[in-house]
Structures are given as C-alpha cells and as structure tokens.
Design a protein around this motif. Sequence first.
Motif, PDB file in Angstrom:
ATOM      1  N   LEU A  77      -0.201 -50.937-139.793  1.00  0.00           N
ATOM      2  CA  LEU A  77      -0.053 -51.704-138.709  1.00  0.00           C
ATOM      3  C   LEU A  77       1.036 -52.506-138.840  1.00  0.00           C
ATOM      4  N   THR A  79       4.002 -51.843-139.804  1.00  0.00           N
ATOM      5  CA  THR A  79       4.921 -50.897-139.844  1.00  0.00           C
ATOM      6  C   THR A  79       5.427 -50.963-138.199  1.00  0.00           C
ATOM      7  N   THR A  80       4.563 -51.071-137.303  1.00  0.00           N
ATOM      8  CA  THR A  80       4.868 -51.209-135.818  1.00  0.00           C
ATOM      9  C   THR A  80       5.861 -52.515-135.726  1.00  0.00           C
ATOM     10  N   ARG A  81       5.685 -53.509-136.549  1.00  0.00           N
ATOM     11  CA  ARG A  81       6.589 -54.835-136.210  1.00  0.00           C
ATOM     12  C   ARG A  81       7.757 -54.845-137.185  1.00  0.00           C
TER      13      ARG A  81
END
Length: 84
Positions: A77, A79-81
């Motif tokens: 998760l 990695t989305t930021r």
Amino acid sequence: MPESKRRKRTTPATTQTSTAHANKPNPVWFKPVMFGLMIIGLLWIITFYISEGALPVAAWGSGNIVAGFGIAIIGFLMTTRWRS
C-alpha cells in the motif's frame, strides 16, 4: 432569454500551488520502510511454513499467515504513495 454567468478562469499560479505539494518527493526513510515491510511479511510467512507452525508465534497458529500478509500488504500500500 437570460444570459448565464461566465466561469472564472484559473491562472497557472493558482493551479501550481495546489500541485506543488503533491509533487514533493518522499522522505529518505520511505523506500527502506516500504521494501522492509514487504520483505518482513514474506519472511514471516516463509518462517511459518518452514517451521511447520512452531515459529514466529506458535500460539497464533494460522494467524501467522494473516500477520505476514498484513505486514506485506502495508508495504504494498505504501507503493501507491511513492514519488521519486
């Protein structure tokens, strides 16, 4: 027939300030923590299977799989930021 109101035009200065915050790179610690969580989660699950349920926490039983996947999912998760 009544005329509709004209829309306000946005200037490049106003749009730049709102996107400038979004384009800031991540802190230095972000990538090591992200990859570390993914690796720790994977190692947790591998340890559980290799030890036949005795490790990492014997009392949790199959809950160790949930814990390992939970740790790894937090890393994924992140990695989305991720911004370079």
